[in-house]
Design an enzyme around this catalytic site. Structure first.
Site, PDB file in Angstrom:
ATOM      1  N   HIS A 120       0.828  -1.205   0.000  1.00  0.00           N
ATOM      2  CA  HIS A 120       0.000   0.000   0.000  1.00  0.00           C
ATOM      3  C   HIS A 120       0.865   1.259   0.000  1.00  0.00           C
ATOM      4  CE1 HIS A 120      -3.231   2.770   1.451  1.00  0.00           C
ATOM      5  NE2 HIS A 120      -2.225   3.291   2.135  1.00  0.00           N
ATOM      6  N   GLU A 121       1.857   1.295   0.862  1.00  0.00           N
ATOM      7  CA  GLU A 121       2.700   2.498   0.964  1.00  0.00           C
ATOM      8  C   GLU A 121       3.516   2.712  -0.310  1.00  0.00           C
ATOM      9  OE1 GLU A 121       2.254   4.617   3.246  1.00  0.00           O
ATOM     10  OE2 GLU A 121       0.940   3.338   4.443  1.00  0.00           O
ATOM     11  N   HIS A 124       1.496   4.431  -2.967  1.00  0.00           N
ATOM     12  CA  HIS A 124       1.476   5.896  -2.942  1.00  0.00           C
ATOM     13  C   HIS A 124       2.611   6.468  -3.797  1.00  0.00           C
ATOM     14  CE1 HIS A 124      -1.692   6.769  -0.112  1.00  0.00           C
ATOM     15  NE2 HIS A 124      -1.162   6.031   0.848  1.00  0.00           N
ATOM     16  N   GLU A 182      -5.746   7.130  -0.691  1.00  0.00           N
ATOM     17  CA  GLU A 182      -5.697   5.927   0.136  1.00  0.00           C
ATOM     18  C   GLU A 182      -6.342   4.743  -0.588  1.00  0.00           C
ATOM     19  OE1 GLU A 182      -4.362   5.154   3.212  1.00  0.00           O
ATOM     20  OE2 GLU A 182      -3.281   7.031   2.916  1.00  0.00           O
TER      21      GLU A 182
END
Length: 261
Positions: A120-121, A124, A182
């Site tokens: 997920h990070e 970004h 997100e």
């Protein structure tokens, strides 16, 4: 006349800055990657100087094993640091920097749950969310003065720029992304972990654990920049069939991570 020329130049820059995220969404991102990478490096260096770094060999090996498996799929040379911090957090910065808090390491049960957060990070970063946020908020308000802000990070404008990057100036405080960012990072992350051979179903288990850990502490969704845990879990469930196929293909190709906590 000078103002008109500057305005025309700025419009040209904006038109040339249209980009597409890995999910296919159009975005405005006109900051040079080199500038964002430099800011990420600066913020990460500050964190390493001001926060305690975990020295537990087993925990570091576990985190790096998971992170290295995912970054091999992405490409590039990534630096991974485990910080002594009880909060349930992790982050990735432009310039290929990954930080994981020990609180998160303690929470996860296995490699797949940690992979869901790290994926997920990294999502970004892959989607250039920091660049987009800076381009929208600073570019629209102050034009190309953002370039000066990057060169002077201790000024008020420079501190604002660091905040938009995703990192505050005090002890590396993580600043929240928008709900759109997100959700997009979730979509990128679950596919990324699946392509690496991790079990994407564990992303749902992870967010269920996060919901339990933060019970009573999360504001209503409309007051928060993050999706509610329920919304996030529902969205991940919808993405799971496609992600499971990616995992099966990855494992058939010999990608089968084995990171022991």
């Amino acid at each position: 006349m000078k103002f008109r020329l500057l305005l025309i130049l700025f419009i040209i820059i904006l038109l040339a800055a249209c980009a597409t995220t890995p999910t296919g969404r159009s975005q405005l991102a006109f900051m040079p990657d080199s500038e964002l990478d430099a800011m990420g490096l600066q913020a990460f260096t500050t964190m390493k100087n001001e926060k305690s770094i975990n020295q537990n060999t087993r925990e570091n090996q576990f985190v790096r094993c998971v992170a290295n498996a995912i970054t091999r799929e992405v490409g590039g040379d990534w630096e991974v640091v485990v910080f002594e911090d009880d909060t349930l957090n992790a982050f990735a910065l432009p310039g290929n920097k990954i930080g994981v808090h020990t609180g998160l390491v303690d929470l996860v049960d296995n490699q797949d749950q940690l992979a869901s957060v790290i994926g997920h990070e990294i999502g970004h970063v892959m989607a250039k969310h920091s660049n987009e946020r800076m381009s929208q908020k600073l570019g629209a308000q102050m034009g190309m003065s953002i370039v000066a802000a990057v060169a002077a990070p201790t000024t008020p404008m420079g501190q604002t720029a660091l905040g938009l990057l995703g990192v505050g100036t005090q002890y590396g405080l993580i600043m929240p992304f928008s709900r759109l960012h997100e959700s997009e990072a979730d979509a990128i992350g679950i596919e990324l972990m699946a392509k690496t051979g991790f079990n994407p179903a564990e992303s749902i288990t992870l967010w269920q654990k996060m919901a339990q850990a933060s019970q009573g502490e999360q504001p209503a969704e409309f007051l928060s920049t993050h999706p509610s845990h329920e919304t996030r879990i529902d969205d991940l469930r919808a993405l799971l069939p496609k992600a499971n196929k990616m995992m099966q293909q990855a494992r058939a190709a010999g990608k089968n991570p084995n990171c022991k906590k």
